[in-house]
Design an enzyme around this catalytic site. Sequence first.
Site, PDB file in Angstrom:
ATOM      1  N   CYS A  77       0.817  -1.211   0.000  1.00 38.61           N
ATOM      2  CA  CYS A  77       0.000   0.000   0.000  1.00 38.61           C
ATOM      3  C   CYS A  77       0.855   1.267   0.000  1.00 38.61           C
ATOM      4  O   CYS A  77       0.533   2.235  -0.706  1.00 38.61           O
ATOM      5  CB  CYS A  77      -0.934   0.002   1.207  1.00 38.61           C
ATOM      6  SG  CYS A  77      -2.001   1.459   1.322  1.00 38.61           S
ATOM      7  N   CYS A 178      -5.994  -3.042   8.435  1.00 39.02           N
ATOM      8  CA  CYS A 178      -6.933  -1.914   8.502  1.00 39.02           C
ATOM      9  C   CYS A 178      -8.258  -2.184   7.809  1.00 39.02           C
ATOM     10  O   CYS A 178      -9.287  -1.637   8.195  1.00 39.02           O
ATOM     11  CB  CYS A 178      -6.288  -0.654   7.934  1.00 39.02           C
ATOM     12  SG  CYS A 178      -6.046  -0.675   6.137  1.00 39.02           S
TER      13      CYS A 178
END
Length: 362
Positions: A77, A178
Amino acid sequence: MAALLLKEQGYELTGCFMRSFDTEASLRECEMAEAIAGRLGIGFMVEDRRADFLKEIIDNFILEYAHGRTPNPCCICNPRIKWPSMLSAMEKAGASFVATGHYAGIGFDEHIGAGGRYYIKRADDIKKDQSYVLYGLTQEELSHTLLPLSGYSKEEIRELAKEAGLETAEKPDSQEICFIPGDDRVGFIRNYAERLLRELPKEEADGLRSAIYEGGAFTDIHGEVIGHHDGLVNFTIGQRKGLGTAFGQRMFVKELIPSENRVVLTDNAGLFSDRAYVGDMSFQALDMESLLRLSPEAEFSAFVKIRYADKGQMGRVSIKDGLCSIAFETPVRAVTPGQAAVLYDDEGRILAGGRILRDNNT
């Protein structure tokens, strides 16, 4: 706290929240970020990267597990989504830098290569060091990055946040991925996989569907069936808990073979390897061009971490034709395909990093 520290240093700031994958927690995070920006008297903007995040992170996460690998989503990410998103916001805001609250340092050495090189280095607080997940950042991204928490411990930051009256002062450390509510990795994969599988060629989708939804065999290292499991995506290399079967001795996951929907088990000793092979390399404080001018096969020693929580081990590194081979001074436990191997020098600077392909036993 990153924003507050920079404001106290005289920077003009705009807060930015990256909208990636909507969960109840992430929506609360956005509200909290906007509230803190208001309290600090700075602007606030939202970068919507949900479509990119779905393709680059969620789909990749599912496919990696279906192929028997264990990805670290943060390592992917940061270079693919987060930093491109923040640099886009930076340009929109007319700013010069992006800053985050990572516990890591950043430096520049003018003596590396022709024009010098930027690099990430370990934080002063080794217990909270997050440099590992930043190995993939490019020179351009690093040149526009500030990491103001590098010289602080977590305890110091919490105390400063309390003094400033910030809502995040008592916020628990994040321990979960997350985008996965409740840390239910397998449930998440099975809930979101079907959309992805419909987009793949039928033969490929059928093979992956088996690894995601169907059970298979536990075998020993000789291929003898010793039990049955309820889905390959339940497991990762080195795992002992959650096998669901009693074997009469402590057994651990050694290898995942998606083509046969098979999980290979071994005792603890069987998990150790003296070598790892790494691809998709990214370079920071290591100037590969200079090394390769001296020899077509670059060799050097480095301190190597093979997972986020790894304490690290010295290894002899050889890089040739884009493939990195690491020979460890002492055998390491559970070399896991899909995880990152990050190479540091003796000053804690990241030399390079890449994705683990395999060990010497698979």
